[in-house]
Design an enzyme around this catalytic site. Structure first.
Site, PDB file in Angstrom:
ATOM      1  N   TYR A 114       0.942  -1.230  -0.088  1.00  0.00           N
ATOM      2  CA  TYR A 114       0.134  -0.060   0.154  1.00  0.00           C
ATOM      3  C   TYR A 114       0.864   1.304   0.101  1.00  0.00           C
ATOM      4  CZ  TYR A 114      -2.824   3.641   2.136  1.00  0.00           C
ATOM      5  OH  TYR A 114      -3.535   5.278   2.303  1.00  0.00           O
TER       6      TYR A 114
ATOM      7  N   LYS B 245       1.581   4.016  -3.027  1.00  0.00           N
ATOM      8  CA  LYS B 245       1.087   5.261  -2.652  1.00  0.00           C
ATOM      9  C   LYS B 245       2.524   6.255  -2.829  1.00  0.00           C
ATOM     10  CE  LYS B 245      -2.168   6.975  -1.522  1.00  0.00           C
ATOM     11  NZ  LYS B 245      -3.180   7.665  -2.220  1.00  0.00           N
TER      12      LYS B 245
END
Length: 490
Positions: free
Chosen positions: A237, A241
């Site tokens: 994640y 990002k």
């Protein structure tokens, strides 16, 4: 940089919102509709195939939520017509070029009318498939940025990221606009096109081998974890990002760009009402497990700062930063958190949870109040491994011996027990970097934005985002925990 009235700015503006069914996006949409009914249009990009499916998702996953009840009460019978006038659902997908907008007339309309783009689309699953996370969190940003350049009236592009793109660095983490387009944890050699190629090669290899969907999913999850760890990020994640932010920096050109980095987002502090939340977010799963009497140990440094910020404050920060940077060429990063201005520690969270569930125990399906007990605190990973070995793995070994001696009579129990242990270990590995995280997020830019609002007489009461106003004990005891119980306990 000047800051005028947020209410006035929103009047007659057209805003494109990606990730419109997400937790923050719903609060963002509700806030605008409630405080400025004269906004011209909100285009909501939804990941669906057609307009009919998009309309269904709008009804079921956005305006059908309790979040919109104040607006419904305010408008009464005019609610449906108001929504039809102000919201336009757009079937699309940011993981594709041109956002996968099939309707050329609608695509042209959006390009000609949009004043603001707020990119809230993301997959927030720590353990997401690498192909999915890369497609949305990284390449999706590239596609939205490319589309933004076609919007002739665009005044500002706001990209909502996460404070944890810093990786596992500790100490004071700066809101540094010089980070635009560079590896955020100082790692050299990270090539996003190479990451895309790695994913494609692996998928082709798996398909040639005739791998099942389950095997492909597992391989993609493992690839994401491996690549993230290799470059110094704790999970897929935050890795994807971070690469998304790098794309913002390398593709923005002359566009006015703002990056908003929230920390751990919790239930609403005040608006549209206190305590609204959707699903279990990060640490809340532990709160629920404790309230249900299922949590026997808690792994964390109790002295460590637990950086949380209510969702409505994040939305207000997005709106204020949007207005501050519209039509003003600047690159800015805003940390929206509490670790500098009003820190709360895991110790405070633990004590509030114990007191809350002792005073107001959860009532289970049988109608009985669940008694919560003392939780064993494990302050490091060595103590956790010892705890797991003595409490679970050693008994499992004994059970496996009995199972073998009884012609595998207890086989099903052994398999289930083993699976649960593996699940716990995997979850701990995923969350470990945050349970022992010792970074503090500098928020000087956010403070300047607050000061600018106060000095210019902007509607600071309506667009509050100063964590100093929060009494954490009151928030946890009277807002957040009741909100979790009402909206997230199942």
């Amino acid at each position: 940089m000047e800051l005028g009235s947020i209410i006035h700015f929103l009047q007659d503006k057209t805003i494109l919102v990606t990730g419109a069914t997400g937790f923050l996006a719903k609060i963002f949409v509700e806030k605008i509709l409630r405080v400025q009914p004269n906004v011209k249009k909100l285009y909501l990009l939804l990941r669906v195939k057609d307009t009919e499916s998009a309309t269904q998702r709008l009804d079921n996953e956005i305006i059908g939520k309790d979040l919109f009840r104040l607006l419904k009460e305010k408008l009464g019978t005019r609610f449906s017509s108001f929504i039809s006038e102000k919201l336009t659902v757009v079937p699309g997908d940011i993981s594709h070029e041109d956002l996968n907008l099939k309707n050329s007339i609608l695509r042209e309309e959006i390009c000609n009318q949009t004043d603001v783009i707020v990119n809230l689309a993301a997959t927030t699953n720590f353990d997401e498939r690498y192909d999915v996370a890369l497609g949305i969190n990284t390449l999706g940003v590239k596609h939205v940025m490319s589309f933004a350049k076609k919007c002739v009236k665009l005044k500002v592009f706001v990209h909502v990221s996460t404070a944890y793109v810093c990786g596992e660095r500790g100490g004071l983490i700066l809101e540094d606009p010089h980070q635009f387009g560079v590896s955020l944890n100082g790692v050299r050699g990270l090539d996003i096109e190479m990451e895309k190629k790695k994913v494609e090669e692996k998928l082709n290899e798996l398909k040639e081998e005739g791998a099942t969907e389950h095997d492909i999913e597992l391989a993609m999850k493992n690839l994401g974890s491996k690549r993230a760890t290799m470059y110094g990020w704790p999970n897929t994640y935050v890795f994807t990002k971070a690469m998304g932010e790098m794309i913002v920096g390398t593709t923005k050109g002359n566009m006015n760009v703002v990056i908003v980095r929230p920390t751990i987002i919790t239930s609403t502090y005040r608006e549209p009402f206190p305590g609204w939340i959707e699903g279990l977010r990060t640490i809340d799963s532990l709160i629920v497990a404790y309230g249900k009497g299922k949590l026997t140990c808690f792994l964390a440094d109790l002295k460590a700062v637990f950086d949380v910020i209510p969702a409505d404050m994040v939305v207000n920060a997005i709106l204020v930063s949007t207005v501050a940077h519209a039509n003003q060429h600047s690159d800015m990063i805003y940390h929206v958190g509490s670790s500098v201005a009003n820190p709360v520690r895991y110790l405070n969270l633990r004590d509030c949870a114990v007191r809350y569930f002792k005073e107001k125990p959860w009532i289970n399906k049988e109608g009985k109040a669940v008694k919560v007990g003392k939780v064993t605190i494990l302050s490091n990973m060595d103590s956790f491994y010892r705890y797991m070995y003595i409490r679970y793995q050693l008994p499992l070994k004994g059970l496996e011996l009995v199972n073998a001696a009884s012609c595998h009579y207890f086989e099903e129990i052994c398999v289930d027990f083993n699976r649960k242990i593996r699940t716990i270990m995997r979850l701990v590995e995923l969350y470990k970097p945050y349970l022992f995280f010792n970074g503090i997020f500098d928020d000087l830019n956010r403070e300047k934005l607050l000061s600018m609002g106060r000095e210019s007489g902007v509607e600071t009461e309506l667009f509050y985002f100063d964590p100093k106003i929060i009494d954490w004990e009151d928030y946890f005891m009277n807002i957040h925990f009741p909100g979790i119980i009402k909206y997230a306990f199942k």
